[in-house]
Scaffold this motif. Structure first.
Motif, PDB file in Angstrom:
ATOM      1  N   PRO A  43       0.822  -1.227   0.000  1.00 58.50           N
ATOM      2  CA  PRO A  43       0.000   0.000   0.000  1.00 58.50           C
ATOM      3  C   PRO A  43       0.850   1.268   0.000  1.00 58.50           C
ATOM      4  N   GLU A  44       1.999   1.232   0.693  1.00 56.05           N
ATOM      5  CA  GLU A  44       2.846   2.434   0.736  1.00 56.05           C
ATOM      6  C   GLU A  44       3.447   2.736  -0.643  1.00 56.05           C
ATOM      7  N   TYR A  45       3.666   1.685  -1.469  1.00 59.17           N
ATOM      8  CA  TYR A  45       4.123   1.905  -2.847  1.00 59.17           C
ATOM      9  C   TYR A  45       3.019   2.610  -3.644  1.00 59.17           C
ATOM     10  N   ARG A  46       1.794   2.122  -3.518  1.00 59.94           N
ATOM     11  CA  ARG A  46       0.692   2.722  -4.278  1.00 59.94           C
ATOM     12  C   ARG A  46       0.511   4.183  -3.884  1.00 59.94           C
ATOM     13  N   ALA A  47       0.746   4.487  -2.607  1.00 61.55           N
ATOM     14  CA  ALA A  47       0.617   5.883  -2.140  1.00 61.55           C
ATOM     15  C   ALA A  47       1.708   6.756  -2.775  1.00 61.55           C
ATOM     16  N   THR A  48       2.939   6.284  -2.786  1.00 59.40           N
ATOM     17  CA  THR A  48       4.037   7.089  -3.358  1.00 59.40           C
ATOM     18  C   THR A  48       3.850   7.242  -4.862  1.00 59.40           C
ATOM     19  N   ARG A  49       3.389   6.169  -5.521  1.00 57.46           N
ATOM     20  CA  ARG A  49       3.140   6.228  -6.960  1.00 57.46           C
ATOM     21  C   ARG A  49       2.061   7.279  -7.264  1.00 57.46           C
ATOM     22  N   PHE A 336      17.990 -17.158  -1.955  1.00 60.86           N
ATOM     23  CA  PHE A 336      16.546 -17.412  -2.006  1.00 60.86           C
ATOM     24  C   PHE A 336      15.835 -16.250  -2.692  1.00 60.86           C
ATOM     25  N   ASN A 337      14.877 -16.594  -3.560  1.00 59.20           N
ATOM     26  CA  ASN A 337      14.045 -15.589  -4.223  1.00 59.20           C
ATOM     27  C   ASN A 337      12.815 -16.310  -4.747  1.00 59.20           C
ATOM     28  N   LEU A 338      11.893 -15.567  -5.299  1.00 59.27           N
ATOM     29  CA  LEU A 338      10.801 -16.166  -6.052  1.00 59.27           C
ATOM     30  C   LEU A 338      11.339 -16.563  -7.426  1.00 59.27           C
ATOM     31  N   GLY A 339      10.567 -17.386  -8.141  1.00 54.19           N
ATOM     32  CA  GLY A 339      10.959 -17.752  -9.497  1.00 54.19           C
ATOM     33  C   GLY A 339      10.630 -16.681 -10.523  1.00 54.19           C
ATOM     34  N   HIS A 340       9.840 -15.680 -10.140  1.00 56.69           N
ATOM     35  CA  HIS A 340       9.577 -14.486 -10.949  1.00 56.69           C
ATOM     36  C   HIS A 340       8.991 -13.452  -9.999  1.00 56.69           C
ATOM     37  N   GLY A 341       8.569 -12.290 -10.529  1.00 53.80           N
ATOM     38  CA  GLY A 341       8.132 -11.197  -9.665  1.00 53.80           C
ATOM     39  C   GLY A 341       6.881 -11.524  -8.843  1.00 53.80           C
ATOM     40  N   ILE A 342       6.800 -10.877  -7.690  1.00 52.33           N
ATOM     41  CA  ILE A 342       5.638 -11.060  -6.815  1.00 52.33           C
ATOM     42  C   ILE A 342       4.388 -10.459  -7.468  1.00 52.33           C
ATOM     43  N   HIS A 343       3.264 -11.134  -7.323  1.00 53.05           N
ATOM     44  CA  HIS A 343       2.021 -10.644  -7.940  1.00 53.05           C
ATOM     45  C   HIS A 343       1.447  -9.482  -7.121  1.00 53.05           C
ATOM     46  N   PRO A 344       0.787  -8.530  -7.812  1.00 51.57           N
ATOM     47  CA  PRO A 344       0.313  -7.314  -7.114  1.00 51.57           C
ATOM     48  C   PRO A 344      -0.786  -7.546  -6.083  1.00 51.57           C
ATOM     49  N   ASP A 345      -1.453  -8.720  -6.126  1.00 53.23           N
ATOM     50  CA  ASP A 345      -2.549  -8.940  -5.167  1.00 53.23           C
ATOM     51  C   ASP A 345      -2.151  -9.854  -4.004  1.00 53.23           C
ATOM     52  N   ILE A 346      -0.857  -9.979  -3.763  1.00 52.98           N
ATOM     53  CA  ILE A 346      -0.396 -10.781  -2.616  1.00 52.98           C
ATOM     54  C   ILE A 346      -0.463  -9.920  -1.344  1.00 52.98           C
ATOM     55  N   PRO A 347      -1.105 -10.429  -0.294  1.00 50.20           N
ATOM     56  CA  PRO A 347      -1.126  -9.662   0.967  1.00 50.20           C
ATOM     57  C   PRO A 347       0.301  -9.535   1.515  1.00 50.20           C
ATOM     58  N   PRO A 348       0.734  -8.327   1.899  1.00 60.88           N
ATOM     59  CA  PRO A 348       2.114  -8.125   2.369  1.00 60.88           C
ATOM     60  C   PRO A 348       2.513  -9.056   3.518  1.00 60.88           C
ATOM     61  N   GLU A 349       1.545  -9.466   4.360  1.00 55.81           N
ATOM     62  CA  GLU A 349       1.874 -10.352   5.499  1.00 55.81           C
ATOM     63  C   GLU A 349       2.449 -11.679   5.021  1.00 55.81           C
ATOM     64  N   LYS A 350       2.063 -12.094   3.806  1.00 50.10           N
ATOM     65  CA  LYS A 350       2.550 -13.382   3.298  1.00 50.10           C
ATOM     66  C   LYS A 350       4.055 -13.331   3.046  1.00 50.10           C
ATOM     67  N   VAL A 351       4.553 -12.154   2.691  1.00 50.26           N
ATOM     68  CA  VAL A 351       6.000 -12.016   2.459  1.00 50.26           C
ATOM     69  C   VAL A 351       6.756 -12.154   3.784  1.00 50.26           C
ATOM     70  N   SER A 352       6.139 -11.659   4.873  1.00 50.47           N
ATOM     71  CA  SER A 352       6.767 -11.854   6.200  1.00 50.47           C
ATOM     72  C   SER A 352       6.903 -13.335   6.516  1.00 50.47           C
TER      73      SER A 352
END
Ligand code: 1CP
Length: 367
Positions: A43-49, A336-352
Motif C-alpha cells: 500500500p505504501e508503494y501505491r501511495a508514493t506512486r 533465495f528468491n521467487l521464481g519471478h516477480g511477486i504478484h500485485p494482489d499478494i497480501p504483504p503479510e505473506k511475504v513476512s
C-alpha cells in the motif's frame, strides 16, 4: 557521481550476506531478496506512486524512487535492495515513446518497424538521457548507508527487443520472431546495438553506486534452443565479457535470469563468466544444481503463486526449495528468491511468512 564520491567507511556493509554468497564466502544463512519487492502489493508503494502521478514519473524522481526502493526493507529483513526503475528506460531514452496506460502494460508509440529504424538507433550516453537512473542509484546508495547492498539491473538485449518491435507486451511475439526469421542480419544489428547500450548502462550504474548487477531475460524462453543461443545468450555473453574486462565492473557480481528456458539453456547461461543464474519455478533446484555442477550460485525459485497459500503451506514450500538446493559447498550456493516477480494482489503479510521461514530453516544448509 562515481563510487569515489560516496564517502568511504560511511557505508561499509552491515549486512553483506548477499555479496558474500556471490563471492563464494561463508554465510550464516541463505541470503534472500524478492523480485519486484518494491511494487503494487505494498500500500505504501501505491501511495508514493500516486504522489508521483504515473510510473515513469516515479522512476524519474530520485527521491521518490529511493523511497519506494527502501519500503520493502522497512517491512522485511531482506538482504539486498534493488534499484527502483524499469528495463524499458533504454528504449524510452532512444525515443520510442514509452507510456504506461492504467491497467495495461507498457506501450511504445514508435516501435521499430523497419531495418532503417534499427540502423538509426543511437548508442546512448547514460549520463545524459539516462542520468535520472544514475541519480536514483546514487541517492538510494547514500540512503541505504551500508544497510544492504544495492542491485542495479537491465533487461537483456533480446527481452528489450521484444518490447521495441512488438510495441509493448506480447503473448505470441510474432513480430519480433518474424524479424528474427526474415531478417537475421537486422536482428543481429539490433542485438549488437542493445548489447553495447546495456553494457554502458550497467557500467554507469556501477559508477553511480550499484554493488551487484542483474540482467533480466524475461522472454528468453520464447525462442527455440538454437535461437536462444544465437540471439539472446550470445548478446548476454558479450555484455558479461565486457563487464568482466572493464576495471570499473570486473569485480561486480552478475546474475543472469532467463525465464522459461530448459535445463540445457540454464547450463549454457551458467557458463558466460557470470557469478549467478536466476531459476524460475518450473525447475527443481536439485536438477539445475546437478546440471550446472556448483559452477554458479542459483537464485530462486519459489513459485510466486505459493504466496496465495496459507502460512503453513508457504513455510513448507520454502523448506522444500531450501532442501531441493541442499547443503552448500565451497563453490556454488543459493540465494533465495521467487521464481519471478511477486504478484500485485499478494497480501504483504505473506511475504513476512516467507522471510521468517527462510531465516528459520536455512542456517542448516549453508557453510
Ligand atoms: O506501478 C505500476 O503499475 C508499475 C508496475 C511496474 C513496477 C513496479 C513496472 C511496469 N515496473 C516496475 C518496477 C520494476 N520493473 C523493477 C523494480 C525493482 C524491483 O524488483 O522491486 C524491475 C527490476 C523491473 C524489471 C522489468 N520490467 C522486467 C524484468 C523483470 C520481470 O518482472 O520479468 C520487465 C519484463 C519489465 C517490463 C514491465 N514494466 C512494467 C510492467 C508491468 C512490465 C511487464 C509487462 C509485461 O508483462 O510484458
Amino acid at each position: 557521481m562515481t563510487n569515489s564520491a560516496i564517502p568511504s567507511g560511511v557505508d561499509s556493509l552491515q549486512n553483506d550476506r548477499y555479496l558474500r554468497m556471490l563471492r563464494g564466502q561463508s554465510v550464516d544463512r541463505t541470503p534472500l531478496w524478492v523480485m519486484r519487492q518494491a511494487g503494487r502489493y505494498l500500500p505504501e508503494y501505491r501511495a508514493t506512486r500516486a504522489v508521483a502521478g504515473d510510473f515513469m514519473s516515479l522512476c524519474r524522481n530520485a527521491e521518490l524512487a529511493c523511497e519506494v526502493t527502501l519500503q520493502p526493507l522497512a517491512r522485511y529483513d531482506l538482504d539486498a535492495a534493488i534499484l527502483f526503475s524499469d528495463i524499458l528506460t533504454i528504449p524510452d531514452a532512444m525515443g520510442l515513446g514509452l507510456s504506461f496506460n492504467a491497467g495495461e502494460g507498457p506501450v511504445f508509440s514508435k516501435p521499430l518497424q523497419s531495418e532503417a529504424d534499427i540502423d538509426n538507433l543511437p548508442i546512448l550516453d547514460p549520463t545524459a538521457e539516462l542520468q535520472y537512473v544514475m541519480n536514483a542509484v546514487s541517492t538510494i546508495r547514500k540512503a541505504l548507508n551500508g544497510r544492504v547492498p544495492l542491485i542495479g539491473f537491465s533487461g537483456s538485449p533480446w527481452t528489450l527487443a521484444t518490447y521495441m518491435v512488438e510495441g509493448g507486451s506480447s503473448k505470441q511475439f510474432a513480430k519480433v520472431k518474424k524479424l528474427a526469421y526474415q531478417s537475421p542480419v537486422a536482428m543481429q544489428k539490433l542485438m549488437d546495438n542493445l548489447s553495447e547500450n546495456v553494457f554502458v548502462y550497467l557500467k554507469a550504474q556501477v559508477e553511480a553506486g550499484a554493488q551487484a548487477l542483474m540482467i533480466f531475460d524475461t522472454w528468453g524462453g520464447v525462442l527455440t534452443p538454437a535461437q536462444y543461443q544465437k540471439i539472446s545468450l550470445d548478446a548476454m555473453e558479450k555484455i558479461v565479457s565486457r563487464l568482466k574486462r572493464d576495471s570499473v565492473t570486473a569485480n561486480i557480481p552478475v546474475t543472469l535470469f532467463s525465464k522459461g528456458v530448459g535445463e540445457k539453456q540454464l547450463v549454457q547461461l551458467a557458463d558466460l563468466g557470470n557469478e549467478a543464474i536466476g531459476v524460475d519455478w518450473t525447475h527443481a533446484l536439485s536438477d539445475v544444481r546437478a546440471a550446472t555442477g556448483d559452477k554458479v550460485v542459483l537464485q530462486g525459485n519459489l513459485d510466486p503463486c505459493v504466496l496465495y497459500a496459507q502460512p503453513e503451506a508457504i513455510r513448507q514450500s520454502v523448506k522444500a526449495v531450501l532442501k531441493s538446493y541442499g547443503e552448500h559447498k565451497a563453490t556454488g550456493g543459493h540465494i533465495f528468491n521467487l521464481g519471478h516477480g511477486i504478484h500485485p494482489d499478494i497480501p504483504p503479510e505473506k511475504v513476512s511468512v516467507l522471510v521468517e521461514a527462510v531465516k528459520e530453516f536455512s542456517s542448516q544448509y549453508v557453510c
